[in-house]
Design an enzyme around this catalytic site. Structure first.
Site, short mmCIF file in Angstrom:
data_model
loop_
_atom_site.label_atom_id
_atom_site.label_comp_id
_atom_site.label_asym_id
_atom_site.label_seq_id
_atom_site.Cartn_x
_atom_site.Cartn_y
_atom_site.Cartn_z
N LYS A 88 67.14 -8.43 60.03
CA LYS A 88 67.25 -7.09 59.47
C LYS A 88 68.71 -6.79 59.14
O LYS A 88 69.54 -6.66 60.03
CB LYS A 88 66.74 -6.01 60.43
CG LYS A 88 66.59 -4.67 59.70
CD LYS A 88 66.24 -3.51 60.61
CE LYS A 88 67.45 -2.76 61.07
NZ LYS A 88 68.26 -2.16 59.98
N GLU A 137 86.78 2.44 69.74
CA GLU A 137 86.77 1.72 68.48
C GLU A 137 86.60 2.73 67.35
O GLU A 137 85.55 3.36 67.19
CB GLU A 137 85.65 0.69 68.46
CG GLU A 137 85.82 -0.27 67.33
CD GLU A 137 85.15 -1.62 67.56
OE1 GLU A 137 84.71 -1.90 68.68
OE2 GLU A 137 85.07 -2.37 66.58
N GLU A 174 77.06 -8.93 70.49
CA GLU A 174 78.45 -8.80 70.07
C GLU A 174 78.67 -7.33 69.80
O GLU A 174 78.13 -6.79 68.85
CB GLU A 174 78.69 -9.67 68.84
CG GLU A 174 80.14 -10.04 68.66
CD GLU A 174 80.91 -8.95 67.97
OE1 GLU A 174 81.27 -7.95 68.65
OE2 GLU A 174 81.16 -9.09 66.77
N CYS A 199 85.15 -5.88 64.17
CA CYS A 199 84.97 -5.76 65.62
C CYS A 199 86.24 -6.15 66.36
O CYS A 199 86.50 -5.66 67.46
CB CYS A 199 83.85 -6.69 66.09
SG CYS A 199 82.31 -6.32 65.29
#
Lengths: 120, 499
Positions: free
Chosen positions: B181, B395, B255, B294
């Site tokens: 997906k 983040e 992750e 990331c």
């Protein structure tokens, strides 16, 4: 005087009430990390396993808001305002199909608030 | 030179069992380009029933695909690499349109790297061997690797084609069928790839299903007929996916991002040479891909005695960044991927200022003209502050870096490791001892030493702490998609003597 550490904007509240039409029991959980992280997730209450490592910050329109204890340590001096933006994020948060995404705005807790929450 | 927006069909289907099919309930969503907020196309708003069909197709294909030879699978992976390479410009344009990133990055990084990942695993599956051990003179242990079966993969929107190319090739090389997906913001390059490679694999080996996380992602992650889930995203969804996997007792890899420190020791300024120039670029790499990485080096740690001189050059280099039309090859920083990301980044500017962080450059939305005025642009931004501030801990996923200073090695490590995450880190020094000792002391899965943002297929990538677990890339990756079959064989004709 009563103290709070989170609130929801009227615009975000409208979207929350739309999700409530199809979901009876909900929670918010503040996410961290990559991509759609650093934003609150709106989930079915029974979906996410919560335990003592999740800190309860209060209710938003009767929906409890949680954050993981580790993350809370870095966030605890701030007051959170849950707002909404057009968009669709990329997570399992339930407002996404409506074309909106919750996001967090923040301000510092003031001296009285810090004292009240034992953070001074 | 400048490109223009590529053309698309009005709508696209899911790729299930080797063909494009409409979503079962006929619902689609509109996908817009963050470059100018214009409509790209409609993509299926898939639900559980569509996921069920894809999982069924994958299960039907898994036995024969799992029994194909490594030679055959490698040949098909190489074919995909050749096809992407032959259409490099087309893929680059679609990626820029869908994600907003600058065309010079998609032309030179996203697409060529994607090609290389397909080729790497084509090679890896050919050179790799199982093992045999003679445990005693009559007993031999054979270790044979077998595919898991059907893998569910949920990928992010920051490098749509590259993240697909990180996840699909190792799973396919190892003999698995996949239901993938793509992120709902960036469904286009995965669809283009399926159009180009529709006939390369047998039906059911690769299935691509579009849709929203709660409606399509959740049924995939919780499906009882898959054997593994691989996910790249954020922590709450990561926790949810692990819960679903626990119900099925399935393995997962996660992750989940980071807040990577990029550490500059004073020796970088011993000489004003090519190396110093490289180190300054290394600090400014926070703006690479609009910071939507990331491993974005989003915390710069600079040794006190060089702080002012070093930061003066970093700020100057940041101010020299060319921001603008993502289709222009001179543009260095393009658009953020969506309106909600744009708003989230702006909210961090507010809390950063409230907490007392000082803005050295940027700090606001970048307003462009014409059609681009409708896009989502942020000025590359440097905050100066301390590591307990929220902008240093969360983040932001924008072209935003937070800089602070340290006195000695111990303080550098204390700051670097004072984070919930541990995905990437950078260490810059001319000191031979620091080159080894500092990276070893940093709690992160990837430490770049005198470089940053390199992602070769041959180097394992993954996180410590809340950045997740499991690794991607490298030949070891295939073991995350395989069972270990042990055959323990006796060549002794004599009984044990117990019964």
């Amino acid at each position: 005087m009563s103290y709070r550490r989170i609130e929801i904007t009227p615009e975000a509240s409208k979207i929350l009430s739309k999700v409530k039409e199809k979901h009876s029991a909900l929670i918010f959980h503040q996410s961290g990390g990559c991509c759609d992280g650093s934003s609150p997730m709106l989930l079915d209450k029974e979906d996410l396993y919560l335990d003592e490592s999740d800190v309860y910050l209060g209710d938003l329109d009767e929906v409890p808001f949680y954050m993981n204890q580790d993350q809370y340590e870095y966030w605890k001096h701030t007051y959170l305002i849950i707002d909404i933006a057009e968009g669709r994020g990329a997570s399992f948060s339930l407002e996404i199909p409506l074309g909106y995404r919750f996001l967090v705005k923040s301000r510092l807790l003031n001296a009285a608030e810090l004292a009240h929450f034992g953070l001074d | 030179m400048s490109y223009s927006k590529p053309t698309f069909k009005e709508k696209y289907g899911n790729f299930i069992n080797g063909e494009f099919v409409a979503p079962i309930d006929g619902e689609y969503f509109e996908n817009h380009s963050p470059v100018d907020n214009s409509l790209i196309a409609k993509y299926p708003r898939s639900k559980k029933e569509d996921i069920d069909k894809a999982v069924e197709a994958a299960n039907a294909a898994k036995e024969s695909w799992g029994n194909t030879s490594a030679t055959h699978r490698a040949a098909l992976l190489n074919k995909v690499a050749d096809i992407i390479e032959a259409h490099l410009e087309e893929f680059a344009l679609v990626e820029t349109c869908d994600n907003g990133k600058a065309i010079r990055e998609t032309l030179n990084a996203d697409v060529p790297l994607s090609v290389d990942h397909w080729r790497y695993f084509a090679a890896a599956i050919r050179m790799e061997e199982g093992s045999a051990s003679e445990l005693d003179e009559h007993t031999v242990s054979l270790i044979i690797k077998e595919p898991l079966g059907v893998v569910g993969q949920i990928i992010p929107w920051n490098f749509p084609l590259l993240m697909l190319s990180w996840k699909l090739p190792p799973a396919l090389a190892a003999g698995n069928c996949v239901v993938l997906k793509p992120a709902e913001q960036t469904p286009s390059s995965a669809t283009l790839l399926m159009e180009k490679i529709a006939k390369v694999f047998p039906p059911g080996v690769i299935n691509v299903v579009h849709g929203f996380g709660p409606e399509a992602g959740k049924p995939l992650a919780s499906h009882s007929e898959i054997d593994k889930v691989a996910f790249t995203g954020e922590t709450t969804t990561g926790q949810l996916i692990m819960q679903y996997a626990s119900k099925n007792l399935n393995p997962v890899t996660m992750e989940l991002g980071g807040k990577s420190p990029n550490i500059f020791f004073n020796s970088v300024m011993d000489h004003d040479d090519d190396y110093l120039d490289k180190a300054i670029e290394g600090a400014v790499l926070f703006a690479f891909n609009q910071g939507e990485v990331c491993t974005c080096p989003s915390r710069i740690l600079v040794q006190e005695d060089i702080y002012d001189a070093f930061m003066e050059r970093v700020v100057a280099r940041t101010k020299a960044i060319v921001q603008g039309n993502p289709y222009d090859t001179t543009t260095m920083v393009g658009a953020q991927a969506s309106n909600d990301q744009h708003k989230k980044i702006l909210s961090y500017f507010e809390i950063g200022k409230e907490e007392g962080a000082k803005i050295l450059t940027g700090g606001k939305s970048c307003e462009l003209e014409g059609d681009l005025a409708n896009g989502f642009y942020i000025e590359p931004t440097i905050f100066e502050g301390h590591n307990k501030m929220r902008v240093f801990q969360e983040e932001i996923f924008g072209p935003v870096v937070c800089v602070t200073k340290f006195n000695d090695e111990a303080e550098a490590l204390e700051i670097a490791n004072d984070t919930l995450y541990g995905l990437g880190a950078g260490v810059w020094t001319r000191d031979a001892h620091q080159l080894y000792q500092i990276p070893r002391a940093i709690k992160a899965g990837r430490v770049w030493v005198n470089c940053y943002h390199a992602y070769p297929a041959h180097a394992p990538f993954g996180g410590y702490k809340k950045s997740g677990f499991g690794r991607e890339n490298h030949v070891m990756m295939m073991n995350y998609y395989r069972q270990t079959k042990n055959m323990l064989i006796s060549y002794d004709k004599n009984k044990l003597g117990f019964f």
